[in-house]
Scaffold this active site. Sequence first.
Site, PDB file in Angstrom:
ATOM      1  N   ASN A  12     -25.246 -14.325  -5.034  1.00 26.44           N
ATOM      2  CA  ASN A  12     -25.216 -15.297  -6.138  1.00 26.44           C
ATOM      3  C   ASN A  12     -25.542 -16.664  -5.534  1.00 26.44           C
ATOM      4  OD1 ASN A  12     -24.548 -17.035  -8.222  1.00 26.44           O
ATOM      5  ND2 ASN A  12     -22.329 -16.777  -7.951  1.00 26.44           N
ATOM      6  N   LYS A  14     -25.908 -19.494  -7.009  1.00 23.87           N
ATOM      7  CA  LYS A  14     -25.346 -20.655  -7.722  1.00 23.87           C
ATOM      8  C   LYS A  14     -26.443 -21.697  -7.943  1.00 23.87           C
ATOM      9  CE  LYS A  14     -20.997 -19.474  -5.586  1.00 23.87           C
ATOM     10  NZ  LYS A  14     -19.606 -19.801  -5.398  1.00 23.87           N
ATOM     11  N   HIS A  99     -18.458 -15.441 -14.423  1.00 23.82           N
ATOM     12  CA  HIS A  99     -18.088 -15.921 -13.083  1.00 23.82           C
ATOM     13  C   HIS A  99     -16.995 -16.985 -13.231  1.00 23.82           C
ATOM     14  CE1 HIS A  99     -18.357 -17.919  -9.201  1.00 23.82           C
ATOM     15  NE2 HIS A  99     -18.960 -16.844  -8.751  1.00 23.82           N
ATOM     16  N   GLU A 101     -16.538 -19.758 -11.933  1.00 24.38           N
ATOM     17  CA  GLU A 101     -17.026 -21.146 -12.063  1.00 24.38           C
ATOM     18  C   GLU A 101     -17.482 -21.414 -13.496  1.00 24.38           C
ATOM     19  OE1 GLU A 101     -19.773 -21.093  -8.769  1.00 24.38           O
ATOM     20  OE2 GLU A 101     -18.091 -20.960  -7.375  1.00 24.38           O
ATOM     21  N   GLU A 171     -13.173 -10.963  -8.154  1.00 23.31           N
ATOM     22  CA  GLU A 171     -13.291 -12.163  -7.329  1.00 23.31           C
ATOM     23  C   GLU A 171     -12.040 -13.021  -7.505  1.00 23.31           C
ATOM     24  OE1 GLU A 171     -17.717 -13.029  -6.499  1.00 23.31           O
ATOM     25  OE2 GLU A 171     -17.173 -14.055  -8.332  1.00 23.31           O
ATOM     26  N   GLY A 177     -15.472 -19.319  -2.088  1.00 22.67           N
ATOM     27  CA  GLY A 177     -15.933 -20.550  -1.435  1.00 22.67           C
ATOM     28  C   GLY A 177     -14.879 -21.231  -0.591  1.00 22.67           C
ATOM     29  N   SER A 217     -15.651 -15.163  -0.282  1.00 20.65           N
ATOM     30  CA  SER A 217     -15.822 -15.422   1.147  1.00 20.65           C
ATOM     31  C   SER A 217     -16.186 -14.169   1.948  1.00 20.65           C
ATOM     32  CB  SER A 217     -14.568 -16.105   1.726  1.00 20.65           C
ATOM     33  OG  SER A 217     -14.341 -17.336   1.057  1.00 20.65           O
TER      34      SER A 217
HETATM   35  C1  PEP Z   1     -19.256 -16.107  -5.603  1.00 17.83           C
HETATM   36  O1  PEP Z   1     -19.852 -17.114  -5.894  1.00 17.83           O
HETATM   37  O2  PEP Z   1     -19.252 -15.166  -6.395  1.00 17.83           O
HETATM   38  C2  PEP Z   1     -18.550 -16.052  -4.322  1.00 17.83           C
HETATM   39  C3  PEP Z   1     -17.795 -15.017  -4.077  1.00 17.83           C
HETATM   40  O3  PEP Z   1     -18.735 -17.101  -3.443  1.00 17.83           O
HETATM   41  P1  PEP Z   1     -18.364 -17.103  -1.871  1.00 17.83           P
HETATM   42  O4  PEP Z   1     -18.949 -15.846  -1.285  1.00 17.83           O
HETATM   43  O5  PEP Z   1     -19.053 -18.341  -1.342  1.00 17.83           O
HETATM   44  O6  PEP Z   1     -16.893 -17.150  -1.759  1.00 17.83           O
END
Ligand code: PEP
Length: 257
Positions: A12, A14, A99, A101, A171, A177, A217
């Site tokens: 992803n 973003k 998601h 975010e 997630e 992040g 992460s």
């Molecule tokens: C994501 O954006 O879905 C995500 C898991 O980000 P990251 O891997 O940077 O934690």
Amino acid sequence: MQPTRRPLIAGNWKMYKTIPEALEFVRAFKSLVVAATHCDILIAPPFTAIKAVADRVEGSNIAVGAQDVAAEAGPGAFTGEVSAAMIKDAGARYAIIGHSERRQYYGETDKSVNRKIRAADGEGLLPIVCVGEPLEDRDAGRAEEFVDRQLAEGLRNLTVEEAARIIIAYEPIWAIGTGRTATPETAGQMHAFIRSRIREMFGEKVAEDLRILYGGSVKPANIAALMNEADIDGALVGGASLEAETFGRLVNYKENR
Ligand code: PEP
């Protein structure tokens, strides 16, 4: 019977990468994963780069997805929205929905997630439905309760056939992040819980075939341990998907242990 779920490693991006930057990534990434036959590979660029990336990966083992999709089928007067039909027309096959975010910054709710799943599925896009709890709920021992509500509302009234086409990404918000990955055990427990809820909602076959990705992460250094968990069927990767060499190592997790 052993389930035969094919792993999916999804990136992803973003709000990163212009079209030239996206194409530069693809140029380097394609050759790094050309021999990867153990998993499906997906990149979700920003809307603006979907067509360019999709054209460039055509005929390869890399698929393209969108990071969001309009809840309305359209066409119609919905300024700023991009419909599932448009996303498909641009060459994408998947759509990430809900998601954290989008939920946190743009008012996405379980209700809109539900509508977006139908909109994506109606056009033949594979919905990747994101769920996951905030830190307060994890710390208060309410993580399963939180995710349970997201599943009940987000997947409300889907038919068994519709449910059979979705992918779920677990997630935990506290791991996105932040560099703080859930341990394989913690993630594995939640994945098993999600599968058990899907079994109750849609039956044994949908539950056993459902791919549940972990996100938060994920890095080349921790992917193999996560993938060892029986109920983890892949990863949704943010930061570590932005650089071709790193994401290539992540996709090739079997060799890089
Ligand atoms: C994501 O954006 O879905 C995500 C898991 O980000 P990251 O891997 O940077 O934690």
